[in-house]
Design a protein around this motif. Structure first.
Motif, PDB file in Angstrom:
ATOM      1  N   ALA A  89      51.231  29.110  38.483  1.00 28.41           N
ATOM      2  CA  ALA A  89      51.308  29.185  37.025  1.00 28.41           C
ATOM      3  C   ALA A  89      50.099  28.487  36.434  1.00 28.41           C
ATOM      4  O   ALA A  89      49.466  27.644  37.076  1.00 28.41           O
ATOM      5  N   ILE A  90      49.816  28.853  35.176  1.00 30.57           N
ATOM      6  CA  ILE A  90      48.635  28.316  34.511  1.00 30.57           C
ATOM      7  C   ILE A  90      48.931  28.155  33.030  1.00 30.57           C
ATOM      8  O   ILE A  90      49.716  28.908  32.461  1.00 30.57           O
ATOM      9  N   ARG A  95      45.328  28.863  49.457  1.00 32.71           N
ATOM     10  CA  ARG A  95      45.109  30.281  49.792  1.00 32.71           C
ATOM     11  C   ARG A  95      45.073  31.161  48.557  1.00 32.71           C
ATOM     12  O   ARG A  95      44.362  32.156  48.516  1.00 32.71           O
ATOM     13  N   PHE A  96      45.879  30.812  47.555  1.00 29.91           N
ATOM     14  CA  PHE A  96      45.981  31.611  46.337  1.00 29.91           C
ATOM     15  C   PHE A  96      45.310  30.873  45.185  1.00 29.91           C
ATOM     16  O   PHE A  96      45.341  29.642  45.116  1.00 29.91           O
ATOM     17  N   THR A  97      44.748  31.647  44.257  1.00 25.64           N
ATOM     18  CA  THR A  97      44.141  31.078  43.058  1.00 25.64           C
ATOM     19  C   THR A  97      44.565  31.886  41.844  1.00 25.64           C
ATOM     20  O   THR A  97      44.393  33.105  41.817  1.00 25.64           O
ATOM     21  N   ILE A  98      45.111  31.191  40.858  1.00 34.23           N
ATOM     22  CA  ILE A  98      45.490  31.839  39.606  1.00 34.23           C
ATOM     23  C   ILE A  98      44.399  31.592  38.581  1.00 34.23           C
ATOM     24  O   ILE A  98      43.798  30.506  38.530  1.00 34.23           O
ATOM     25  N   SER A  99      44.142  32.607  37.764  1.00 30.57           N
ATOM     26  CA  SER A  99      43.144  32.472  36.713  1.00 30.57           C
ATOM     27  C   SER A  99      43.536  33.381  35.556  1.00 30.57           C
ATOM     28  O   SER A  99      44.379  34.262  35.710  1.00 30.57           O
ATOM     29  N   ARG A 100      42.920  33.145  34.417  1.00 28.41           N
ATOM     30  CA  ARG A 100      43.224  34.002  33.271  1.00 28.41           C
ATOM     31  C   ARG A 100      41.971  34.225  32.451  1.00 28.41           C
ATOM     32  O   ARG A 100      41.065  33.392  32.432  1.00 28.41           O
ATOM     33  N   ASN A 117      43.144  39.266  27.777  1.00 26.61           N
ATOM     34  CA  ASN A 117      44.604  39.185  27.880  1.00 26.61           C
ATOM     35  C   ASN A 117      45.095  39.513  29.282  1.00 26.61           C
ATOM     36  O   ASN A 117      46.035  40.305  29.464  1.00 26.61           O
ATOM     37  N   THR A 118      44.450  38.942  30.259  1.00 28.72           N
ATOM     38  CA  THR A 118      44.849  39.186  31.641  1.00 28.72           C
ATOM     39  C   THR A 118      45.004  37.873  32.397  1.00 28.72           C
ATOM     40  O   THR A 118      44.371  36.862  32.067  1.00 28.72           O
ATOM     41  N   VAL A 119      45.849  37.902  33.401  1.00 31.10           N
ATOM     42  CA  VAL A 119      45.981  36.801  34.337  1.00 31.10           C
ATOM     43  C   VAL A 119      45.935  37.395  35.738  1.00 31.10           C
ATOM     44  O   VAL A 119      46.456  38.493  35.966  1.00 31.10           O
ATOM     45  N   SER A 120      45.259  36.730  36.640  1.00 28.30           N
ATOM     46  CA  SER A 120      45.063  37.263  37.977  1.00 28.30           C
ATOM     47  C   SER A 120      45.545  36.280  39.033  1.00 28.30           C
ATOM     48  O   SER A 120      45.647  35.073  38.783  1.00 28.30           O
TER      49      SER A 120
END
Length: 125
Positions: A50-51, A67-72, A77-80
């Motif tokens: 979450a971010i 291993r995982f990276t969240i970004s926005r 208007n996107t989150v990856s």
């Protein structure tokens, strides 16, 4: 009201990578915290990452940390969710979620008000 649409799921071999994206119908960047959750067959939905609304304070489940990276991208208007070094146990339907902005980035599914339809990720061994 926020509508969320995920994309990017698929089949990948263990050790591979996938990038999930979530497109929001409203201006989520300024007022919503965003999260990714997953649900494997026969299991409960669980927190992944979450971010905050500002793009800071990312939080990760221990199982995906490193291993995982969240970004926005608030302008788009996107989150990856960039997923590297995937394991068979990462196999699940992945959901994007949104909730009203708070200083603390929460990780409980019940705290999120809006959900996408999910995108399936399958990691073969």
């Amino acid at each position: 009201q926020v509508q969320l649409v995920e994309s990017g799921g698929g089949l990948v071999q263990a050790g591979g990578s996938l990038r999930l994206s979530c497109a929001a119908s409203a201006r989520t960047g300024s007022v919503y915290n965003m999260g990714w959750f997953r649900q494997a067959p026969g299991k409960e939905r669980e927190f992944v990452a979450a971010i905050s609304w500002s793009g800071g304070n990312p939080r990760y489940a221990d199982s995906v940390k490193g291993r995982f990276t969240i970004s926005r991208d608030n302008a788009k208007n996107t989150v990856s969710l960039q997923m590297n070094s995937l394991k068979p146990e990462d196999t699940a339907v992945y959901y994007c979620a949104a909730r009203g902005a708070t200083l603390v980035v929460v990780t409980t599914p019940g705290s999120y008000n809006y959900w996408g339809q999910g995108t399936k990720v399958t990691v073969s061994s």
